[in-house]
Each structure stands twice: as structure tokens, then as C-alpha cells.
Design an enzyme around this catalytic site. Structure first.
Site, short mmCIF file in Angstrom:
data_model
loop_
_atom_site.label_atom_id
_atom_site.label_comp_id
_atom_site.label_asym_id
_atom_site.label_seq_id
_atom_site.Cartn_x
_atom_site.Cartn_y
_atom_site.Cartn_z
N SER A 124 0.79 -1.24 0.00
CA SER A 124 0.00 0.00 0.00
C SER A 124 0.83 1.29 0.00
CB SER A 124 -0.95 0.01 1.20
OG SER A 124 -2.01 -0.89 0.98
N LYS A 127 -0.18 3.64 -2.65
CA LYS A 127 -1.22 4.66 -2.55
C LYS A 127 -0.65 6.09 -2.49
CE LYS A 127 -4.73 1.67 -0.37
NZ LYS A 127 -4.01 0.40 -0.21
N SER A 181 -5.59 3.18 4.54
CA SER A 181 -5.23 2.21 3.50
C SER A 181 -6.44 1.46 2.97
CB SER A 181 -4.18 1.22 4.03
OG SER A 181 -3.26 0.90 3.04
N LYS A 286 3.01 6.55 5.30
CA LYS A 286 2.16 5.52 4.70
C LYS A 286 2.68 4.15 5.10
CE LYS A 286 -1.31 4.05 2.47
NZ LYS A 286 -1.37 2.98 3.49
#
Length: 339
Positions: A124, A127, A181, A286
Site C-alpha cells: 500500500s 497509494k 489504506s 504511509k
């Protein structure tokens, strides 16, 4: 008379005792059988698979269903980093991440490096590039996007709190994709791009090339595919580019956020517990995880008055990437910044 009485007792005992012993043996056997059955059942209590048993109960045949569980947890598959032989890599801080890269954001000076040139699945962390493409494409952030069957996870089969037909603004989709997420939100962001998801993925790869991310490749907007890959050095370039956008900084560092996709409000929370820690001053972050990538974390944080960018890939254990960030921070706090 006494002899006759004793003789009678002996006859009775001889007749009854074997039967009593047989009953006792049968009862004990039944108890042991039940015990074994209970032991078998308790040892397999969380498998989730229904098993059919046929049993005799008071002479009648009964069907019993038992939900079994694995006695031992399923071993995790080796990550791409493990397969590449990175697990044997040593470093002075004994980090649990197979890859680590730490850079002074202002001077671009490399402060710590471990396998930073190896291109690996990034889960992720993808993203961040999704958010960069969305923000820089100047799409209407107030436009309502609906979750459809196209947003179902066909790669890993994961679920989501966003049900089919859920509707949120593009801004809210971006918010929960970065902070929590949320995979269906990230998928919807890519799908609603002009030209659909294929055009969005092309834009992601074009942006990576523009930033000089030569070890990077994307195939989706969520990071569920292990074909989304990058090196730690490339991810520093992505973090620096994303950091230029206040919206990405804000959304990625929120601790909680409430959305209303229809029906009733839902509160989402950050996937990074360091956000809530008063000891950390985080400007962008993140997290990511799929089995091929291990646990991943990227952050920009202020440490000893310096803006530091940290990348940790392929960490083992739920909290090990956060512990690695703590180790790096303590290590940096012992160093005096050079002019």
C-alpha cells in the site's frame, strides 16, 4: 446359618460383579471417548471448516457438525526479499526490516542504508503515487464516486468496510485511502480517472519516470498486486514529491476521520500508531502490507530539528517496522548535525 448366608452373598457377588465391572468399563470407555472427542475438538477450535460426524446417541444415529481449527498457525510464505536472500543482511542497528533507507530531506544526505537499491513489492505504499496522480490531475475533489464490483479485491480476496453502492466524494476516498489504506477507495480513485484504471496506471508509471524512479513499476492503484515494485531510493523521491502537497500531508497524518458512505457515519483510523504518539512529529506517512512485501513503512518526520525521510521495507512482525523507526530515531538523536 452363617455359612448359608455367606454362601448366598458369594453367589450374588459372583453373578453381579462382572456385570458391574462391565458397566463401569463401558462408562469409563465412554468418558474416555468423550474426552478424546473434546480434546480433538478443542485442539481444532478455530479452523472455520465444518466437519460432519455420525454418532450413536442412546441407540439412535445422530449427525453432528463440528467447526475445526488448525492446531498450529499457518506459516507465513517467504517474502520477495527473503527469496532474494536479503534476510541474511546485517546492519549496525539490528533492524528487523530487510530494507532501510534514511535521508536528510533538506540536504539529501544519506544517513543510513540497507539494501536500498533492491526493487521489491511495496504493497500500500503504492497509494502515495495514487494520491499524487489524483491531486496533480486537478480532478474535482467534490465529485461523488460510487463503489462498484470493479473495486472488489480479486487479487487477495480482502474485504472492506465500503460496501457495493457506497458513495463518497473523491476527497473522502483519498482521505481514507491514505490514512486507513482503504483498498476499495484506492481502486475507485483509479477507476474514476479519465480513461479508467488503465489510463490511471499509465499516469502512475509516467509520474514515476518523471521523478527518476527507475526501479519502480505499477499495475494497480491499491498496491494489492505484488507487481507494484520500487526500491527504497525510489520511494524517497516519491515521498519528497508527495510532501509538496499539503492535502497529502494532511490526509496521511490524520489519526481519525468520519465518512458517511450512505446509511450511517463510519469512523476510520490511521494504520500507523506513531501518529498518535506525542514523541513523534510526522509530516507524511504511509504503511503497507501484503505477504510478498512484508510490513512496510515510509515517513517524513522531524528529528533533532532535521527533516528526516525514512523507508522500511519487508519487515517481519506487526510492530517491527515501527520499532525500526524508533531505533533509527534514537540513533539519530545521538548524532550531532553537521553544518
Amino acid at each position: 446359618m452363617a455359612k448359608v448366608f455367606r454362601r448366598a452373598l458369594f453367589i450374588i457377588a459372583t453373578a453381579i460383579l462382572p456385570a458391574a465391572l462391565a458397566v463401569a468399563a463401558t462408562t469409563e470407555s465412554h468418558k474416555q471417548s468423550q474426552k478424546k472427542h473434546v480434546t480433538h475438538k478443542s485442539a481444532k477450535a478455530e479452523n472455520g471448516r465444518l466437519v460432519k460426524h455420525t454418532m450413536l446417541v442412546h441407540g439412535k444415529r445422530r449427525v453432528v457438525y463440528e467447526r475445526l481449527a488448525l492446531v498450529h498457525p499457518v506459516a507465513e510464505h517467504p517474502s520477495a526479499g527473503d527469496i532474494a536472500g536479503l534476510k541474511s543482511s546485517q546492519d549496525p542497528l539490528a533492524l528487523q526490516s530487510n530494507v532501510a533507507f534514511v535521508v536528510d530531506q533538506s540536504s539529501s544526505k544519506v544517513l543510513f542504508e540497507k539494501n536500498s537499491n533492491v526493487s521489491l513489492p511495496i504493497a500500500s505504499i503504492t497509494k502515495l503515487m495514487t494520491s499524487l496522480v489524483v491531486v496533480e490531475s486537478n480532478q474535482d475533489m467534490n465529485e461523488i464516486i460510487e463503489v462498484t464490483t470493479d473495486d472488489l479485491d480479486k487479487e487477495k480476496g480482502t474485504g472492506s468496510r465500503l460496501k457495493m453502492g457506497a458513495k463518497l466524494s473523491r476527497a473522502d476516498m483519498l482521505h481514507i485511502a491514505l490514512m486507513s489504506s482503504e483498498n476499495r477507495a484506492a481502486s475507485a480513485l483509479g477507476r474514476s480517472y479519465s480513461g479508467g484504471l488503465p489510463a490511471f496506471v499509465l499516469a502512475m508509471n509516467a509520474k514515476a519516470k518523471q521523478l527518476g524512479m527507475n526501479d519502480t513499476h505499477y499495475v494497480d492503484s491499491s498496491g494489492l498486486s505484488s507487481q507494484n515494485v520500487a526500491s527504497a531510493r525510489d520511494l524517497v523521491k516519491l515521498i519528497n514529491a508527495a510532501y509538496q502537497h499539503p492535502l497529502i500531508r494532511e490526509y496521511s497524518t490524520d489519526a481519525k476521520y468520519v465518512v458517511n458512505p450512505g446509511g450511517r457515519p463510519m469512523q476510520y483510523s490511521t494504520t500507523n500508531r506513531l501518529i498518535a504518539s506525542p514523541d513523534w512529529d510526522i509530516g507524511l506517512q504511509k504503511t503497507g502490507y501484503i505477504s510478498e512485501a512484508g510490513r512496510c513503512l515510509v515517513m517524513q518526520a522531524m528529528i533533532e530539528g532535521r527533516a528526516i525521510v525514512m523507508v522500511f521495507l519487508d519487515s517481519k512482525g506487526k510492530y517491527s517496522r515501527l520499532a525500526d523507526a524508533g531505533r533509527i530515531r534514537k540513533w539519530l538523536e545521538t548524532l550531532k548535525p553537521q553544518a
